[in-house]
Every structure is written in structure tokens, then in C-alpha cells.
Write an enzyme that holds these catalytic residues in place. Structure first.
Site, PDB file in Angstrom:
ATOM      1  N   SER A  13     121.812   9.847   1.268  1.00 45.72           N
ATOM      2  CA  SER A  13     122.276  10.923   0.390  1.00 45.72           C
ATOM      3  C   SER A  13     122.200  12.282   1.076  1.00 45.72           C
ATOM      4  O   SER A  13     121.238  12.571   1.786  1.00 45.72           O
ATOM      5  CB  SER A  13     121.412  10.965  -0.865  1.00 45.72           C
ATOM      6  OG  SER A  13     121.417   9.702  -1.471  1.00 45.72           O
ATOM      7  N   HIS A  23     126.591   1.796  -0.292  1.00 40.01           N
ATOM      8  CA  HIS A  23     126.552   3.261  -0.393  1.00 40.01           C
ATOM      9  C   HIS A  23     127.381   3.826   0.770  1.00 40.01           C
ATOM     10  O   HIS A  23     126.838   4.342   1.736  1.00 40.01           O
ATOM     11  CB  HIS A  23     125.087   3.702  -0.292  1.00 40.01           C
ATOM     12  CG  HIS A  23     124.833   5.126  -0.639  1.00 40.01           C
ATOM     13  ND1 HIS A  23     123.743   5.817  -0.164  1.00 40.01           N
ATOM     14  CD2 HIS A  23     125.517   6.003  -1.414  1.00 40.01           C
ATOM     15  CE1 HIS A  23     123.766   7.051  -0.642  1.00 40.01           C
ATOM     16  NE2 HIS A  23     124.827   7.192  -1.393  1.00 40.01           N
TER      17      HIS A  23
END
Ligand code: OXD
Ligand code: MN
Length: 590
Positions: free
Chosen positions: A256, A234
Site C-alpha cells: 500500500s 493486490h
């Protein structure tokens, strides 16, 4: 049931048979084979507008742009509805929801029975990664959401390019997505790593429904990476070019909605003349040990699905240029004449705004006009600072890996790992305050190892072991760093200006990679002194403020180690002993 074939039809029996099987289960009115062409795009856009799924924006101001309002309960990733379905629970590990595959398939097939009646089943063949790259992967998503198709066309390479990369009849990821009625009790995002398959029902939100992204590129990708000897991460990817034209490649993992897109598109401050940053990716990196002894990375995506609140000419001018055309806006506020607005956009909010749910918005109310997780979907090819290397089949050799999280206290602005194993330990202990990108309590600190907690498709302990193993296979590993761009003072003000000024941190990182910048040893790793950073043109961060930013408070670290210990206890049976040893060394040093 009618069928529309695009300009490219697959001849692969496995694909034809599978589509037939899914169609006979879901019973759509029509099957539409997507070909990724421009002609198809115009047709799909007109259909989406006709069906009320998309609304055109003012085409003079926003050429080729549309907005979409999602169901109000479908605005973020749904981690509690996300499952890894492996034969044994241990394979999925204690940090994933698990159900055995047979049971889950049965439940999903019941839900999918007739679920596409009155709808169209779109067949979306897509390629993750540059064409002709041995690192790329093919997926086929069957979806009854035209919004998903239009997003997939931006985020991935759709059409013949995918079939051309299909060297084995069955060498593709099978993804099925059905929107249903978005009710929470029939929302399941399920991964079947053994079958290279995904079934997602009940949500149209990007992270749950664009199956190439979190589902294939990260959850299934991480399992493939474990088996095949590479890393699915990620991470953003960027290229830093120095005034003398030397290039460095950096990968960075932040949880995120912690600013990966802004970081990937950073514009260095004017005072740091001659430095440029170009973007390779903003969310996902696939990294392979190369024959040259280095770690090589590609961005499997072709677009940005970015958080829009906070995006402005001030915070991210490149993103603002990137979204000027051909962009899909989701859950933003709109004006009656087709303009868009979100919190943090330049200027004051226009009059007569409709909020993200379509209700008149009162600027005096507490309510946000745009949803905090409102998004833009924009093509990376519209990024004025796109790196030339982005379509390179070999990827780019990584010089530095940066981990980071959003922490108001405890964690210094930047520090460097002593070596790869210590770096893996640092990555394994990443933590962050929760944001709106996932359903849940915002602001609460949670451990988010390597920013992969919601995305690792197998046991976290084995995942750390895989990182350690990869380290043994690269003779010249990237240096590993940690940053915290969100540290606050006692009054709750951010200590670090961020955005462009992050270039100062990157410059130190590059200097470390070249062995040309200083650092001192601290209990947690190598840290810069005030004079090790370039402060040209920035007086706001005084040496005193820098001390606050870099402070290592033993009391705070005691709590930090306790919290790290909780995660380590949870995954103890598979936790590599090297990481326990690293933790003990840190305690001793502190
Ligand atoms: C994203 C996420 O959308 O991480 O990239 O949630
Ligand atoms: Mn992400």
C-alpha cells in the site's frame, strides 16, 4: 421504519429476508434500496451535504467534486482490528488476527443491536468485475454511511447490473457496515469466509468500510480463489503498447502507498516515442488460468481510491485529469473558496488554508495540511488513458508479473526470476518500509509477501502453495520480476528518478517477455546490464549510478535472508518445501 425502493427491486427471497433480519437488529429509521442511477446520485449528494458529511467544492473549478473530513482517529486501515473468523485458527494462519465465528458473531450482533437508530440503512447491491463475466462476483453491502454509498457507487458497479449477475439465490457476499461512533474499542473488520460474509463496525475509512475492496475483492476473494482455482491479488493492471502496435499486459504488486496508482497511469518519457500505457486497474487483479494456457486478469473495481499527497501534473498527469470532476476528496486541505490542496500538489500552497481537520493551517508549522493518507475517489472512466479492455468479460492475458517494495537498501532496481517457482519465492519475500496507508510505525521494514500480508484471508503458507499449484495449470506462465524504485544512496537521496522513467524498466521487462533483450545471471535472478536498458533522453542515471542501483551486497543480503527467515519460521508448518529449497539455493548462489 419507512422504506424507499429505487427503480430496481430484487425479487430474491434470500436478499429480502436478510435485509429484514439486519434491519430488525440494527433498527434504522429508514431502509433505502440503492439503484445506482444518476437521479439517486443527486439525491444522495444533496442529503450528504445537508447532513454535513460532504462539503461541495467550488463547482466552477471542481465540477461534481466534494470533500469529506473523517474522524481524526479513522484515517487508515486498521489491521489490529481486522479479523479472519474461521473454525480453526490454522485456517486463518499466524499472520491474521483470528476469533472463532460464533464468538465474533455474538460480539458483533451485540454491537449492532440498535446501532442504526436515527439513521438510514442503505442497501447497496454491487458487482465486482465486468458485467457478463464469469469471473465477476456480486456483493450486497448494508451500510448506515452515506459516504460509503457514494464511494461504492464510484468504486463498483451498483444497481440492477448486480442483480442480473445473481444466478443463485444465495450467490452473493453479505456485507454489513455500521459506523457507530468511530471509537477504537468498538472497531472490528471481520471476515467470515465460510459464510461469504463481512461485518465491519466502527470505521468509515475506505479500506475498512467499502466492503467490495479489501474485504471482498482480496480477503474473501483470496479464499474463494483458493477453492475455485484462481488468484485474488493486490495488483495493478496495465497495457503496454509498443510503437509497432503490439500489446503486452502487466500485473504488479506493491504494498500500500508504494506508487501502484502512479505506475498504473504512467506516461512514457518523450524520448521513448511510440510507447503508450493504458490503465486497466490500480489496486486489485483477479487472475484465472484460461483455456489458452495463459493467466487472464480482470480488474474487479471501477474507480481509484488513491493516495492524494504527492499527486501532481508532474508525478501523475493522468490522475490529475481523472480527478478534475465527480471526485470525492477525503482529508485534504481546503481554501475558504472551495479549492483543495495537498502536499506535493503543483504550485505553492494557497493562503488561508484549512488543514484536513478544518483548523487554520500555518505553512511554517511542521504539521501537514493534508493527511499523508488523504485520498481521492475517482471513476476510472474519467481516466484519459483508460484501457479499452477494462470492461472485457474475458479479461486480459498477463505477460509479466512484477513484485516490488519500498527499500532504501539491499534490493536492486530490477531483476527477473529464473522460473515460476523462483518467482513465487521472490513474491513470498517481498518487503517494504511501512507507509501511512495502515495504522502503525511508518518507515519500519516489514515482510509483505506478494503485498498481500494485510489482505490474504487464509494461511500464508497455503497461499504460496496455491500460487505453485496455479503455476502447474498454466502452460505459458507470465514471467516474474521484482523492482525496487526507492533505493537510496549513502546521503539518503533516491537513486532512481521513477515516475515516467519507470517505462525504461517496463521496456526491459517486455523485451525479456519477447526474448529480445539481454540479461546476465546473478545469484538473485536475471539482471540487466547498463546497455540492456534504453537510456534515450536520460543522462541523469550514469553507469556508476546504475551500478549502485543494481548492487548486490552479500553483507546486506545476509541480513535480508535472516529477515526472510523470520517470516518463513512464523508460517513454517504450511510453508511449501519448494520455497525452503529456493531459499537454500539462493544462499548457495550468494
Ligand atoms: C489501499 C491500500 O487503499 O492498499 O489500496 O491500503
Ligand atoms: Mn491497495
Amino acid at each position: 421504519m419507512s422504506t424507499h425502493f429505487g427503480s430496481t427491486q430484487p425479487t430474491h427471497a434470500a436478499i429480502l429476508e436478510w435485509v429484514k433480519k439486519v434491519a430488525s437488529l440494527t433498527k434504522p429509521d429508514m431502509i433505502f434500496w440503492c439503484d445506482g442511477t444518476e437521479g439517486e446520485k443527486s439525491y444522495l449528494l444533496s442529503q450528504a451535504v445537508q447532513g454535513g458529511v460532504l462539503h461541495p467544492l467550488n463547482q466552477k473549478k471542481w465540477p461534481g467534486c466534494y470533500y469529506h473530513r473523517s474522524h481524526p482517529n479513522d484515517v487508515a486501515r486498521a489491521e489490529q482490528h481486522t479479523f479472519i473468523c474461521t473454525e480453526n485458527k490454522e485456517e486463518a494462519g499466524p499472520t491474521n488476527n483470528w476469533t472463532e465465528p460464533k464468538k465474533m458473531y455474538q460480539k458483533l450482533y451485540e454491537i449492532l443491536q440498535g446501532s442504526m437508530q436515527g439513521r438510514t440503512l442503505f442497501v447497496v447491491p454491487y458487482l465486482m468485475g465486468p458485467p457478463q463475466s464469469t469471473l465477476s462476483k456480486v456483493g450486497i453491502e448494508l451500510t448506515d454511511s452515506i459516504y460509503v454509498v457514494l464511494n461504492m457507487r464510484i468504486m463498483t458497479r451498483v444497481g440492477a447490473v448486480a442483480y442480473q449477475q445473481l444466478f443463485h439465490e444465495n450467490g452473493f457476499n453479505r456485507g454489513i457496515h455500521s459506523l457507530l461512533d468511530c471509537s477504537l474499542d468498538r472497531r472490528f473488520i471481520c471476515h467470515f469466509p465460510t459464510d461469504n460474509a463481512i461485518i465491519s463496525v466502527g470505521s468509515g475509512y475506505g479500506g475498512n468500510a467499502l466492503l467490495g475492496k479489501k474485504c471482498l475483492a482480496l480477503r474473501i476473494g483470496s479464499v474463494l480463489g483458493k477453492k475455485q482455482g484462481w488468484l485474488a491479488e493486490h495488483m495493478l493492471l496495465l497495457c503496454v503498447e509498443s510503437p509497432s502496435g503490439e500489446k503486452f499486459y502487466v500485473a504488479a504488486a506493491f504494498p500500500s502507498a508504494c506508487g501502484k496508482t502512479n505506475f498504473a497511469m504512467m506516461i512514457p518519457p518523450k524520448a521513448l516515442q511510440g510507447w503508450t500505457i493504458t490503465t486497466i486497474g490500480d489496486d486489485i487483479a483477479w487472475m484465472h488460468p484460461g483455456s489458452d494456457g495463459r493467466l487472464h486478469a480482470i480488474n474487479p473495481e471501477t474507480g481509484y481510491f488513491g493516495v492524494i499527497p504527492g499527486t501532481s501534473r508532474q508525478s501523475n498527469p493522468n490522475a490529475m485529469r481523472c480527478i478534475e470532476k465527480d471526485t470525492l476528496f477525503t482529508n485534504v486541505a481546503v481554501t475558504l473558496d472551495g479549492d483543495v490542496w495537498w502536499e506535493g500538489k503543483d504550485g505553492t500552497p494557497p493562503d488561508n488554508l484549512l488543514d484536513w481537520q478544518g483548523n487554520p493551517w500555518d505553512p511554517k508549522s511542521e504539521k501537514k495540511a493534508a493527511h499523508p493518507n488523504g485520498r481521492f475517489t475517482a471513476s476510472m472512466y474519467n481516466n484519459p488513458m483508460l484501457a479499452g479492455e477494462v470492461d472485457n468479460p474475458q479479461g486480459v492475458p498477463i505477460d509479466a508479473i512484477i513484485f516490488g517494495g519500498r527499500r532504501a537498501t539491499t534490493i536492486p532496481l530490477v531483476f527477473e526470476a529464473f522460473n515460476w517457482i523462483h518467482g513465487v519465492y521472490i513474491g513470498s519475500t517481498v518487503s517494504s518500509e511501512m507507509t501511512a496507508a495502515a495504522f502503525g510505525e511508518t518507515g519500519q521494514v516489514r515482510r509483505d509477501p506478494m503485498a498481500m500480508l494485510p489482505f490474504c484471508g487464509y494461511n500464508m503458507g497455503s497461499y504460496f502453495q496455491h500460487w505453485l499449484n496455479i503455476g502447474r495449470r498454466i502452460a505459458t506462465p507470465p514471467r516474474i520480476f521484482h523492482v525496487n524504485l526507492f533505493r537510496k544512496d549513502n546521503d539518503g537521496n533516491y537513486l532512481w528518478p521513477g515516475y515516467s522513467e519507470n517505462m525504461r524498466i517496463l521496456k526491459w521487462v517486455i523485451g525479456r517477455c519477447k526474448n529480445s533483450t539481454g540479461a546476465s545471471e546473478s545469484p538473485i535472478g536475471w539482471i540487466p546490464s547498463y546497455q540492456d536498458l534504453d537510456w534515450a533522453g536520460l543522462s541523469e542515471v550514469t553507469p556508476e549510478k546504475f551500478d549502485q542501483l543494481m548492487k548486490i551486497d552479500p553483507e546486506e543480503w545476509f541480513h535480508e535472508l535472516t529477515s526472510q527467515g523470520e517470516l518463513f519460521m512464523k508460517i513454517y508448518p504450511t510453508l511449501p518445501k519448494e520455497l525452503i529449497y529456493q531459499r537454500e539455493l539462493l544462499i548457495a548462489r550468494l
